[in-house]
Design a protein around this motif. Structure first.
Motif, PDB file in Angstrom:
ATOM      1  N   ASN A 136       1.003  -0.986   0.028  1.00  0.00           N
ATOM      2  CA  ASN A 136       0.013   0.020   0.040  1.00  0.00           C
ATOM      3  C   ASN A 136       0.889   1.294   0.022  1.00  0.00           C
ATOM      4  O   ASN A 136       1.545   1.764   1.090  1.00  0.00           O
ATOM      5  CB  ASN A 136      -1.014  -0.033   1.260  1.00  0.00           C
ATOM      6  CG  ASN A 136      -1.813   0.940   1.219  1.00  0.00           C
ATOM      7  OD1 ASN A 136      -1.941   2.066   0.359  1.00  0.00           O
ATOM      8  ND2 ASN A 136      -2.766   1.123   2.006  1.00  0.00           N
ATOM      9  N   CYS A 160       0.989   4.021   2.721  1.00  0.00           N
ATOM     10  CA  CYS A 160       1.501   4.267   3.866  1.00  0.00           C
ATOM     11  C   CYS A 160       2.756   3.275   4.340  1.00  0.00           C
ATOM     12  O   CYS A 160       3.296   3.007   5.100  1.00  0.00           O
ATOM     13  CB  CYS A 160       0.430   3.462   5.010  1.00  0.00           C
ATOM     14  SG  CYS A 160      -0.134   2.211   4.242  1.00  0.00           S
ATOM     15  N   ASP A 174       2.790   0.003   4.020  1.00  0.00           N
ATOM     16  CA  ASP A 174       2.246  -1.560   4.651  1.00  0.00           C
ATOM     17  C   ASP A 174       2.710  -2.537   3.433  1.00  0.00           C
ATOM     18  O   ASP A 174       2.477  -2.395   2.256  1.00  0.00           O
ATOM     19  CB  ASP A 174       1.223  -1.437   4.891  1.00  0.00           C
ATOM     20  CG  ASP A 174       0.817  -0.740   6.300  1.00  0.00           C
ATOM     21  OD1 ASP A 174       1.991  -0.119   6.751  1.00  0.00           O
ATOM     22  OD2 ASP A 174      -0.203  -0.633   6.893  1.00  0.00           O
ATOM     23  N   CYS A 186      -1.071  -2.171   9.463  1.00  0.00           N
ATOM     24  CA  CYS A 186      -2.075  -1.991  10.384  1.00  0.00           C
ATOM     25  C   CYS A 186      -2.979  -2.899  10.674  1.00  0.00           C
ATOM     26  O   CYS A 186      -3.022  -3.913  10.292  1.00  0.00           O
ATOM     27  CB  CYS A 186      -2.661  -0.521   9.984  1.00  0.00           C
ATOM     28  SG  CYS A 186      -3.941  -1.102   8.554  1.00  0.00           S
ATOM     29  N   SER A 219      -5.278  -4.212   7.900  1.00  0.00           N
ATOM     30  CA  SER A 219      -4.664  -4.849   6.862  1.00  0.00           C
ATOM     31  C   SER A 219      -4.143  -6.362   7.314  1.00  0.00           C
ATOM     32  O   SER A 219      -4.245  -7.386   6.497  1.00  0.00           O
ATOM     33  CB  SER A 219      -3.483  -4.218   6.229  1.00  0.00           C
ATOM     34  OG  SER A 219      -2.323  -4.261   7.066  1.00  0.00           O
ATOM     35  N   ARG A 226      -9.531   3.553   4.907  1.00  0.00           N
ATOM     36  CA  ARG A 226      -9.094   2.359   5.595  1.00  0.00           C
ATOM     37  C   ARG A 226      -9.466   1.492   4.280  1.00  0.00           C
ATOM     38  O   ARG A 226      -8.941   0.167   4.609  1.00  0.00           O
ATOM     39  CB  ARG A 226      -9.878   2.134   6.728  1.00  0.00           C
ATOM     40  CG  ARG A 226      -9.747   2.993   7.901  1.00  0.00           C
ATOM     41  CD  ARG A 226      -8.290   3.495   7.943  1.00  0.00           C
ATOM     42  NE  ARG A 226      -7.178   2.615   8.208  1.00  0.00           N
ATOM     43  CZ  ARG A 226      -6.943   2.289   9.559  1.00  0.00           C
ATOM     44  NH1 ARG A 226      -7.626   2.409  10.646  1.00  0.00           N
ATOM     45  NH2 ARG A 226      -5.938   1.258   9.565  1.00  0.00           N
ATOM     46  N   CYS A 233      -6.705  -0.461   3.018  1.00  0.00           N
ATOM     47  CA  CYS A 233      -5.896  -1.369   4.033  1.00  0.00           C
ATOM     48  C   CYS A 233      -6.829  -2.568   3.957  1.00  0.00           C
ATOM     49  O   CYS A 233      -6.000  -3.705   4.103  1.00  0.00           O
ATOM     50  CB  CYS A 233      -5.929  -0.691   5.672  1.00  0.00           C
ATOM     51  SG  CYS A 233      -5.616   0.712   5.855  1.00  0.00           S
TER      52      CYS A 233
HETATM   53 FE1  FES Z   1      -1.294   0.917   5.816  1.00  0.00          FE
HETATM   54 FE2  FES Z   1      -3.581   0.170   6.692  1.00  0.00          FE
HETATM   55  S1  FES Z   1      -2.146   2.115   7.177  1.00  0.00           S
HETATM   56  S2  FES Z   1      -2.436  -0.698   5.345  1.00  0.00           S
END
Ligand code: FES
Length: 150
Positions: free
Chosen positions: A35, A38, A40, A63, A66, A120, A123
């Protein structure tokens, strides 16, 4: 306990004890997803035999939503055919788009509330788009007659 609280508990429980966490020793396909908003990341492994997902494993850095979503996705698609897995990805995306529960999605139904929080949604969908990329890579490799690396 309200349905919302119940869903919250299901999400937290998957986050704290993710199902199928860990890489597979001999995956048929490994797919990375991220992602970029962020940073991730998710690494997803599938072991596929006769068109069916026999083993699934993942490592996720992200997070709670996710990670929980990856755990829910992995539990749901284990034992399914690639076509069924793709159908479930479409159903999951439709649930987040429309904000309507779908009993076919098992525990992943608990993420229906993410519909109200557009930031979100990425995520919640990371694991599912990664699965989609993995099945696409497998289908492409089958077309070429060899295994896939993602
Ligand atoms: Fe990165 Fe949720 S904040 S996937």
């Amino acid at each position: 306990m309200s349905l919302e609280d119940l869903y919250q508990d299901v999400i937290l429980e998957h986050y704290r004890s993710p199902r199928h966490k860990g890489r597979l020793a001999r995956p048929t396909v490994s797919q990375r997803g991220d992602n970029p908003l962020c940073g991730d990341e998710l690494e997803l492994d599938l072991a596929v035999e006769d068109g069916r997902i026999r083993q699934v494993g993942f490592e996720a850095r992200g997070c709670s939503i996710s990670v929980a979503s990856a755990s829910m996705m992995a539990s749901l698609v284990l034992g399914r055919t690639l076509g069924e897995a793709e159908g479930l990805v479409a159903r999951f995306k439709a649930m987040l788009r429309e904000g309507r529960e779908d009993p076919e999605l098992g525990d992943a139904q608990a993420l229906v509330g993410v519909h109200r929080f557009p930031v979100r949604v990425k995520c919640a969908t990371l694991a599912w788009t990664t699965l989609e990329a993995a099945t696409a890579a497998l289908e492409e490799a089958a077309g070429r007659g060899g295994p896939a690396e993602g």
